[in-house]
Design a protein around this motif. Structure first.
Motif, PDB file in Angstrom:
ATOM      1  N   HIS A 153       0.922  -1.360  -0.163  1.00  0.00           N
ATOM      2  CA  HIS A 153      -0.080  -0.020  -0.015  1.00  0.00           C
ATOM      3  C   HIS A 153       0.735   1.271   0.082  1.00  0.00           C
ATOM      4  CE1 HIS A 153      -3.742  -2.228   0.477  1.00  0.00           C
ATOM      5  NE2 HIS A 153      -3.085  -2.622   1.325  1.00  0.00           N
ATOM      6  N   SER A 154       2.048   1.213   0.133  1.00  0.00           N
ATOM      7  CA  SER A 154       2.761   2.592   0.437  1.00  0.00           C
ATOM      8  C   SER A 154       2.918   3.325  -0.941  1.00  0.00           C
ATOM      9  CB  SER A 154       4.229   2.100   0.667  1.00  0.00           C
ATOM     10  OG  SER A 154       4.809   1.319  -0.259  1.00  0.00           O
ATOM     11  N   ARG A 155       2.806   2.755  -2.153  1.00  0.00           N
ATOM     12  CA  ARG A 155       2.833   3.688  -3.245  1.00  0.00           C
ATOM     13  C   ARG A 155       1.391   4.493  -3.362  1.00  0.00           C
ATOM     14  NH1 ARG A 155       6.399   3.333  -7.568  1.00  0.00           N
ATOM     15  NH2 ARG A 155       8.299   1.961  -6.614  1.00  0.00           N
ATOM     16  N   SER A 156       0.207   3.919  -3.037  1.00  0.00           N
ATOM     17  CA  SER A 156      -0.961   4.417  -3.181  1.00  0.00           C
ATOM     18  C   SER A 156      -1.141   5.396  -2.075  1.00  0.00           C
ATOM     19  CB  SER A 156      -2.118   3.457  -3.279  1.00  0.00           C
ATOM     20  OG  SER A 156      -1.962   2.557  -2.112  1.00  0.00           O
ATOM     21  N   VAL A 157      -0.559   5.042  -0.909  1.00  0.00           N
ATOM     22  CA  VAL A 157      -0.482   6.291   0.072  1.00  0.00           C
ATOM     23  C   VAL A 157       0.407   7.285  -0.177  1.00  0.00           C
ATOM     24  CG1 VAL A 157      -0.064   6.478   2.612  1.00  0.00           C
ATOM     25  CG2 VAL A 157      -1.026   4.483   2.101  1.00  0.00           C
ATOM     26  N   PHE A 158       1.433   7.151  -0.878  1.00  0.00           N
ATOM     27  CA  PHE A 158       2.209   8.088  -1.161  1.00  0.00           C
ATOM     28  C   PHE A 158       1.597   9.142  -2.179  1.00  0.00           C
ATOM     29  CE2 PHE A 158       4.936  10.003  -4.469  1.00  0.00           C
ATOM     30  CZ  PHE A 158       5.600  10.735  -3.815  1.00  0.00           C
ATOM     31  N   ARG A 159       0.710   8.370  -3.237  1.00  0.00           N
ATOM     32  CA  ARG A 159       0.092   9.226  -4.059  1.00  0.00           C
ATOM     33  C   ARG A 159      -1.092   9.939  -3.685  1.00  0.00           C
ATOM     34  NH1 ARG A 159       1.193   4.937  -7.749  1.00  0.00           N
ATOM     35  NH2 ARG A 159      -0.785   3.684  -6.865  1.00  0.00           N
ATOM     36  N   LEU A 160      -1.627   9.565  -2.533  1.00  0.00           N
ATOM     37  CA  LEU A 160      -2.856  10.180  -1.943  1.00  0.00           C
ATOM     38  C   LEU A 160      -2.090  11.624  -1.335  1.00  0.00           C
ATOM     39  CD1 LEU A 160      -5.580  10.742  -0.622  1.00  0.00           C
ATOM     40  CD2 LEU A 160      -4.823   9.137   1.047  1.00  0.00           C
ATOM     41  N   ALA A 161      -0.999  11.112  -0.557  1.00  0.00           N
ATOM     42  CA  ALA A 161      -0.477  12.237   0.358  1.00  0.00           C
ATOM     43  C   ALA A 161       0.217  13.245  -0.587  1.00  0.00           C
ATOM     44  CB  ALA A 161       0.678  11.423   1.266  1.00  0.00           C
ATOM     45  N   PHE A 162       0.917  12.985  -1.580  1.00  0.00           N
ATOM     46  CA  PHE A 162       1.341  13.996  -2.689  1.00  0.00           C
ATOM     47  C   PHE A 162       0.303  14.812  -2.985  1.00  0.00           C
ATOM     48  CE2 PHE A 162       2.340  15.824  -6.559  1.00  0.00           C
ATOM     49  CZ  PHE A 162       3.677  16.310  -6.273  1.00  0.00           C
ATOM     50  N   ARG A 163      -0.882  14.135  -3.523  1.00  0.00           N
ATOM     51  CA  ARG A 163      -2.160  15.051  -4.188  1.00  0.00           C
ATOM     52  C   ARG A 163      -2.555  15.965  -2.874  1.00  0.00           C
ATOM     53  NH1 ARG A 163      -3.497  10.410  -7.963  1.00  0.00           N
ATOM     54  NH2 ARG A 163      -2.857  11.480  -9.781  1.00  0.00           N
ATOM     55  N   MET A 164      -2.597  15.608  -1.545  1.00  0.00           N
ATOM     56  CA  MET A 164      -3.175  16.364  -0.677  1.00  0.00           C
ATOM     57  C   MET A 164      -2.007  17.427  -0.200  1.00  0.00           C
ATOM     58  SD  MET A 164      -5.863  15.093   0.880  1.00  0.00           S
ATOM     59  CE  MET A 164      -6.137  15.699   2.305  1.00  0.00           C
TER      60      MET A 164
END
Lengths: 191, 250
Positions: free
Chosen positions: A27-38
Motif C-alpha cells: 500500500h505504500s505507493r498508493s498512500v504516497f500518491r494520496l499524500a502527494f495530492r493532498m
C-alpha cells in the motif's frame, strides 16, 4: 501464495510485527500518491507515508475489518494529511493578512496568462496546484479522495468522520472553487 | 423545464447522480453546456499527476519503519496500561518531578558537572528522551480520538484517564522548556496541555455531537502535526553526539 491483507493483519495481531511488511509493500505507493495530492510536496508526502503506517500499526487493534485494510489506511492517511495542511495553512494565514478572496481578485486583475497562452503552453499545469491550495483542508481532502482515489461520497464521509451530506457538500464546494479558478483557462476547449 | 443544479452536475460527473440527470442532459442544451464546461475543468485536474516513487520505494519505507515496530506497540501499550497501577503512576510522576527539579537546579546553580552526579549534556539527553516519550504517549491518545470512527455514543474513559495522568507531567516539562528558553517546545507543550485538559475534563461517555466537537478541536489546532514535528526535532537532537561542555537548551 500471496498473503491477503486480512491474513497479514491476523499475524501482526498474533505478535509477528514482520508481517506488517506485506501491508507496507502493498500500500505504500498508493498512500504516497494520496499524500502527494493532498500536500503537493514530495518530502511532506514521504513523511506522511511513514506517519500513516506508524499510526496504523499502533491502532491496529481498533481495526475491525468491516472496511478493507486499504480503505482504513486511507482514512488514516487522509487524517494525517489534514493535520499537516491545516497546520501549514494556519502558518500561512499568520504570515499574511491578505484574504483568499482578495488574492483571487488580485490574480484575476493581474497580468495572469491569457487562456490561449495557458492552453497551448502547458502553463495550465502551473495553475492546478495553486487552485488546489485555495481549498480548505477538508475540501481538498474530500476532492482528492473523490477525484483521484475514486471513493464514493459515503466512503469519504467515513474517512473524514462526517455525515455523507457534509462530505458531498465539501466535494461540491471544492469543485465550485476549482471551477471558478480554472474555467477561464480551460474555456478555450482544450481539456 | 427544471434545470440541473451544479451539485447534481458534479454528482453526475462522478457517476453518483440520479438516473434522471443523465436523461435530462440528453435533452437540455443549457445543462449540457454547463456540464461540458465542468467536465473540462475536472479533466484538467487529471493533469496534476503525482510523481512515481523510484524503484525500491516500498523497501525504503519498510526499512525506515521497521525499527519502530520491533516491539508491538499495541501489546506494549496494553501491558503498560496493566502495569500502571495508581501507586506506580504516582511513583513515575514523582520520579519525573525529581528529574525535572534536578535539571532545573543544575541550570540555576551553574554546577552542571556535579549535580546529581550527572553532567549537563547527560541530564539534557535524559530530558530529551523523557519529553519525546511524553509526546509520543500524548500523541497516541489524540490519534486514537481523531481516528475513532464510531458513529454512536463513545466511551472515552480510558483516554480521559490517560490524559489526566499526562497533564501534570506535561506541566513540568513545559516549565522546564520555558525556563531554558526553548520557546518552540514550550509553546507546543502549552497547546498540548490545553488539549489534554479538555479531554481529561470531558464526560466519560460522549454523544456523537460532543465527540465530534472534541475531534474538531484537536484537528483545528493542528496539535498532532506540531507534536510530530517537535518529536522529530527532539529525536534528531537525541542522535547528536554528547558534547563534553555545557549542553544546549531543552
Amino acid at each position: 501464495m500471496e498473503q491477503s491483507d486480512a491474513e497479514a493483519v491476523a499475524q501482526i495481531r498474533a505478535g509477528n510485527a514482520d508481517a506488517y511488511r506485506v501491508l507496507v509493500e502493498r500500500h505504500s505507493r498508493s498512500v504516497f500518491r494520496l499524500a502527494f495530492r493532498m500536500t503537493g510536496n514530495q518530502q511532506d508526502a514521504e513523511d506522511l507515508v511513514q506517519e500513516t503506517f506508524l499510526r496504523a500499526f499502533r491502532q491496529l487493534r481498533k481495526y475491525d475489518g468491516r472496511a478493507g485494510f486499504g480503505t482504513w489506511l486511507y482514512r488514516i492517511a487522509a487524517n494525517c494529511s489534514l493535520d499537516l495542511i491545516r497546520a501549514r495553512k494556519r502558518r500561512q494565514e499568520q504570515q499574511t493578512a491578505v484574504d483568499e478572496e482578495g488574492q483571487e481578485m488580485a490574480a484575476a486583475a493581474s497580468g495572469d496568462p491569457t487562456p490561449d497562452r495557458i492552453a497551448f503552453s502547458g502553463e495550465l499545469q502551473q495553475l492546478l496546484e495553486p487552485a488546489l491550495n485555495r481549498l480548505s483542508p477538508t475540501e481538498r481532502t474530500a476532492f482528492v479522495l473523490r477525484h483521484y482515489e475514486g471513493m464514493c461520497i459515503e466512503e469519504i464521509g467515513k474517512a473524514l468522520g462526517v455525515q455523507a451530506g457534509a462530505a458531498k457538500h465539501s466535494v461540491f464546494r471544492a469543485v465550485q472553487k476549482l471551477r471558478r479558478a480554472l474555467e477561464p483557462a480551460v474555456s478555450t476547449g482544450r481539456p | 423545464m427544471k434545470h440541473l443544479h451544479e451539485e447534481e452536475l458534479v454528482l453526475h460527473y462522478y457517476g453518483e447522480g440520479a438516473e434522471w440527470a443523465g436523461e435530462h442532459l440528453q435533452i437540455c442544451q443549457a445543462c449540457r453546456a454547463s456540464f461540458e464546461s465542468l467536465e473540462r475543468v475536472l479533466r484538467a485536474m487529471d493533469r496534476l499527476e503525482a510523481p512515481e516513487p523510484a524503484h525500491g520505494y516500498e523497501g525504503r519505507v519498510w526499512n525506515r519503519l521497521a525499527p519502530g515496530l520491533t516491539k508491538s506497540r499495541a501489546r506494549w501499550w496494553s501491558e503498560l496500561g496493566a502495569w500502571l497501577t495508581p501507586r506506580r503512576l504516582a511513583t513515575v510522576a514523582a520520579m519525573a518531578a525529581l528529574l525535572v527539579a534536578a535539571f532545573l537546579a543544575g541550570r540555576v546553580s551553574q554546577q552542571r558537572q556535579q549535580t546529581a552526579g550527572l553532567s549537563g549534556p547527560v541530564r539534557e539527553r535524559i530530558m530529551l528522551v523523557a519529553v519525546g516519550e511524553h509526546l509520543e504517549r500524548s500523541q497516541m491518545i489524540l490519534v486514537e480520538l481523531v481516528n475513532n470512527s464510531a458513529t454512536g455514543p463513545v466511551d472515552i474513559s480510558e483516554e480521559k484517564q490517560r490524559a489526566r495522568d499526562l497533564v501534570d507531567e506535561n506541566r513540568l516539562y513545559r516549565q522546564a522548556a520555558l525556563k531554558n528558553g526553548d520557546r518552540g517546545v514550550s509553546s507546543v507543550l502549552d497547546e498540548l496541555e490545553r488539549t489534554l485538559l479538555e479531554v481529561a475534563h470531558s464526560p466519560s461517555k460522549l454523544d456523537s455531537a460532543e465527540f465530534a466537537r472534541i475531534r474538531e478541536r484537536i484537528e483545528a489546532d493542528g496539535i498532532l502535526f506540531k507534536i510530530r514535528v517537535v518529536g522529530s526535532n527532539l529525536r534528531e537532537r537525541e542522535r547528536t553526539p554528547l558534547a563534553t561542555g555545557s549542553g544546549e537548551a531543552l
